[in-house]
Design a protein around this motif. Sequence first.
Motif, PDB file in Angstrom:
ATOM      1  N   CYS A  83       0.831  -1.207   0.000  1.00 46.89           N
ATOM      2  CA  CYS A  83       0.000   0.000   0.000  1.00 46.89           C
ATOM      3  C   CYS A  83       0.862   1.251   0.000  1.00 46.89           C
ATOM      4  O   CYS A  83       0.596   2.212  -0.724  1.00 46.89           O
ATOM      5  CB  CYS A  83      -0.932   0.011   1.209  1.00 46.89           C
ATOM      6  N   GLU A  86       2.124   2.307  -3.132  1.00 45.72           N
ATOM      7  CA  GLU A  86       1.011   2.775  -3.957  1.00 45.72           C
ATOM      8  C   GLU A  86       0.539   1.762  -4.990  1.00 45.72           C
ATOM      9  O   GLU A  86       0.113   2.112  -6.079  1.00 45.72           O
ATOM     10  CB  GLU A  86       1.349   4.126  -4.598  1.00 45.72           C
ATOM     11  N   TYR A  87       0.629   0.461  -4.626  1.00 42.74           N
ATOM     12  CA  TYR A  87      -0.016  -0.553  -5.447  1.00 42.74           C
ATOM     13  C   TYR A  87      -1.520  -0.342  -5.322  1.00 42.74           C
ATOM     14  O   TYR A  87      -2.016   0.055  -4.268  1.00 42.74           O
ATOM     15  CB  TYR A  87       0.331  -1.961  -4.947  1.00 42.74           C
ATOM     16  N   THR A  88      -2.262  -0.621  -6.375  1.00 37.48           N
ATOM     17  CA  THR A  88      -3.715  -0.488  -6.319  1.00 37.48           C
ATOM     18  C   THR A  88      -4.308  -1.692  -5.585  1.00 37.48           C
ATOM     19  O   THR A  88      -3.655  -2.720  -5.403  1.00 37.48           O
ATOM     20  CB  THR A  88      -4.311  -0.419  -7.732  1.00 37.48           C
ATOM     21  N   ARG A  89      -5.589  -1.557  -5.205  1.00 43.03           N
ATOM     22  CA  ARG A  89      -6.275  -2.670  -4.524  1.00 43.03           C
ATOM     23  C   ARG A  89      -6.287  -3.914  -5.397  1.00 43.03           C
ATOM     24  O   ARG A  89      -6.083  -5.019  -4.918  1.00 43.03           O
ATOM     25  CB  ARG A  89      -7.697  -2.261  -4.171  1.00 43.03           C
ATOM     26  N   SER A  90      -6.499  -3.732  -6.709  1.00 45.08           N
ATOM     27  CA  SER A  90      -6.545  -4.914  -7.594  1.00 45.08           C
ATOM     28  C   SER A  90      -5.162  -5.540  -7.753  1.00 45.08           C
ATOM     29  O   SER A  90      -5.030  -6.763  -7.833  1.00 45.08           O
ATOM     30  CB  SER A  90      -7.142  -4.550  -8.955  1.00 45.08           C
ATOM     31  N   GLU A  91      -4.115  -4.723  -7.768  1.00 48.74           N
ATOM     32  CA  GLU A  91      -2.754  -5.278  -7.843  1.00 48.74           C
ATOM     33  C   GLU A  91      -2.421  -6.053  -6.565  1.00 48.74           C
ATOM     34  O   GLU A  91      -1.827  -7.128  -6.628  1.00 48.74           O
ATOM     35  CB  GLU A  91      -1.732  -4.154  -8.060  1.00 48.74           C
ATOM     36  N   TYR A 102      -7.902  -0.520   1.520  1.00 54.33           N
ATOM     37  CA  TYR A 102      -6.773   0.332   1.167  1.00 54.33           C
ATOM     38  C   TYR A 102      -6.734   1.612   1.995  1.00 54.33           C
ATOM     39  O   TYR A 102      -5.696   1.995   2.513  1.00 54.33           O
ATOM     40  CB  TYR A 102      -6.857   0.654  -0.325  1.00 54.33           C
ATOM     41  N   ASN A 103      -7.863   2.279   2.153  1.00 51.68           N
ATOM     42  CA  ASN A 103      -7.898   3.549   2.896  1.00 51.68           C
ATOM     43  C   ASN A 103      -7.527   3.354   4.350  1.00 51.68           C
ATOM     44  O   ASN A 103      -6.827   4.176   4.941  1.00 51.68           O
ATOM     45  CB  ASN A 103      -9.275   4.204   2.781  1.00 51.68           C
TER      46      ASN A 103
END
Length: 171
Positions: A83, A86-91, A102-103
């Motif tokens: 996180c 800054e990987y995305t939730r889907s990654e 994520y938040n």
Amino acid sequence: MACPHVSGIAARSLGSPELDPYSIKPTIMTTAESTNHTGRPILDENQPARVFDMGVGHVNPQRELNPGLMYDIRSDDYIIHLCRLEYTRSEIFSITHKNVSYNVVMKMNRGFNLNYLSLSVICKDGKRRKMFRKRLQNVGSPNSIYSVEVMAPKGVKVIAKPKRLGFKQTL
């Protein structure tokens, strides 16, 4: 040639009741030696190797099974680290197969610090100082005392506090 050797050491360690999957890599790294089999410094082109030339050094499969100290790392630490990168939730889901809030993770005040042997420092906005906290667990003899040794790259000043770590037997 390191890959098959380290893979074999890691596979053997999976059967050890003292080591969980997350601790295998850190224990291999922390028990590696900066000298060769004759006790002399590891060389790179006939010169003593630097940290970036040799990595953590020569692995020691016997010491790895009894590391003394171990970096206490858990699967959630890796998720928080992803996180922070800054990987995305889907990654993150594609790597971990877990849905991550994520938040919530980004609000955790853990900074950019994976509890791991090596450090990576990015200096932004003219800031020159960084502080890292590491969590260690004594898996060696009770009442052990360890000295902290830091091998900083040229031009970097590192201050380790405390310089000695003492552990007492718990009841």
